[in-house]
Design a protein around this motif. Structure first.
Motif, PDB file in Angstrom:
ATOM      1  N   UNK A  35      44.618  45.001  53.194  1.00  0.00           N
ATOM      2  CA  UNK A  35      44.582  46.300  52.510  1.00  0.00           C
ATOM      3  C   UNK A  35      44.331  46.131  51.020  1.00  0.00           C
ATOM      4  N   UNK A  36      43.606  47.090  50.465  1.00  0.00           N
ATOM      5  CA  UNK A  36      43.304  47.088  49.039  1.00  0.00           C
ATOM      6  C   UNK A  36      43.719  48.438  48.453  1.00  0.00           C
ATOM      7  N   UNK A  37      44.314  48.401  47.268  1.00  0.00           N
ATOM      8  CA  UNK A  37      44.668  49.613  46.543  1.00  0.00           C
ATOM      9  C   UNK A  37      43.433  50.054  45.746  1.00  0.00           C
ATOM     10  N   UNK A  38      42.814  51.149  46.166  1.00  0.00           N
ATOM     11  CA  UNK A  38      41.565  51.592  45.531  1.00  0.00           C
ATOM     12  C   UNK A  38      41.777  52.795  44.612  1.00  0.00           C
ATOM     13  N   UNK A  39      43.031  53.108  44.295  1.00  0.00           N
ATOM     14  CA  UNK A  39      43.353  54.326  43.537  1.00  0.00           C
ATOM     15  C   UNK A  39      42.514  54.461  42.277  1.00  0.00           C
ATOM     16  N   UNK A 203      40.799  43.082  44.441  1.00  0.00           N
ATOM     17  CA  UNK A 203      41.861  43.950  43.938  1.00  0.00           C
ATOM     18  C   UNK A 203      41.831  44.027  42.419  1.00  0.00           C
ATOM     19  N   UNK A 204      41.536  42.917  41.771  1.00  0.00           N
ATOM     20  CA  UNK A 204      41.439  42.890  40.295  1.00  0.00           C
ATOM     21  C   UNK A 204      40.295  43.804  39.848  1.00  0.00           C
ATOM     22  N   UNK A 205      39.163  43.728  40.545  1.00  0.00           N
ATOM     23  CA  UNK A 205      38.020  44.584  40.198  1.00  0.00           C
ATOM     24  C   UNK A 205      38.374  46.056  40.390  1.00  0.00           C
ATOM     25  N   UNK A 206      39.061  46.372  41.486  1.00  0.00           N
ATOM     26  CA  UNK A 206      39.482  47.760  41.747  1.00  0.00           C
ATOM     27  C   UNK A 206      40.395  48.282  40.629  1.00  0.00           C
ATOM     28  N   UNK A 207      41.280  47.411  40.160  1.00  0.00           N
ATOM     29  CA  UNK A 207      42.256  47.801  39.134  1.00  0.00           C
ATOM     30  C   UNK A 207      41.640  47.969  37.753  1.00  0.00           C
ATOM     31  N   UNK A 208      40.650  47.127  37.448  1.00  0.00           N
ATOM     32  CA  UNK A 208      40.151  47.032  36.076  1.00  0.00           C
ATOM     33  C   UNK A 208      38.831  47.743  35.818  1.00  0.00           C
ATOM     34  N   UNK A 209      38.199  48.255  36.873  1.00  0.00           N
ATOM     35  CA  UNK A 209      36.885  48.894  36.665  1.00  0.00           C
ATOM     36  C   UNK A 209      37.036  50.124  35.770  1.00  0.00           C
TER      37      UNK A 209
END
Length: 209
Positions: A35-39, A203-209
């Protein structure tokens, strides 16, 4: 134009034994779902008015390109390492409910990729434009189901080392938007360690984009 690659000298390659062992397996690929957090990513993409699916193809392929293990392939019986891997993704025709496979060269930025990919997906008339190249990542979003496991058809070609990436329907959990993501890769080149690095990078990319 095909991407550049180098032929690996298997006599001196540290992974040669592992590669040989898994290459002869009945099923040399394995698949992992997490699972990935895409919020944050979903909100930003929505603000910019981009297609979430196409933006996700870019994110997945960018993160996979950063891990060397995902860029190895078999070519004419030899092991090669590509400098860069391009993208191929399924795109649904809403009228016929049939998908087409769209090939798009990898770009340096998400904005650049989404612009080109959206245009190519819209304009392509054929469902299949021919066999996929060796230097692509295959992405197949499945936004209708929040799945916990996925499997793929098997061509029977043991030297097909193209990684497959899937993601399912996202859902809300504890105030976050979560989404299942799957990676299928050839065990000759990719171990669980590399899947873990990919998951962390995505996940890092999702968080930092």
């Amino acid at each position: 134009m095909a991407n550049q690659y180098q032929v690996i000298d298997e006599k001196t390659w540290e992974r040669a034994m592992h590669c040989m062992v898994f290459r002869n397996s009945v099923e040399p690929a394995f698949c992992v779902t997490f699972e990935v957090d895409i919020t944050n990513f979903r909100n930003k993409i929505k603000e910019q008015g981009y297609s979430f699916t196409i933006a996700m193809v870019y994110a997945v392929c960018r993160c996979a390109n950063e891990i060397e293990a995902f860029r190895y392939r078999f070519l004419d019986g030899k092991v090669v390492l590509f400098d860069k891997i391009d993208t191929a993704f399924t795109y649904l025709n809403q009228d016929t409910e049939l998908f087409k496979v769209v090939n798009v060269p990898m770009q340096d930025t998400l904005q650049g990729y989404v612009t080109i990919a959206a245009k190519m997906a819209k304009e392509q008339k054929e469902y299949f434009t021919g066999p996929l190249g060796n230097d692509v990542f295959q992405c197949s979003p499945m936004p209708w189901v929040t799945y916990t496991h996925i499997s793929h058809t098997n061509s029977g070609k043991k030297d097909n080392a193209t990684p497959l990436f899937d993601w399912g329907k996202y859902y809300e959990k504890d105030g976050k938007i979560m989404m299942p993501v799957s990676v299928q890769a050839h065990h000759s080149f990719v171990d669980g360690l590399h899947i873990g690095k990919f998951a962390d990078g995505l996940q890092k990319f999702m968080n930092e984009y």
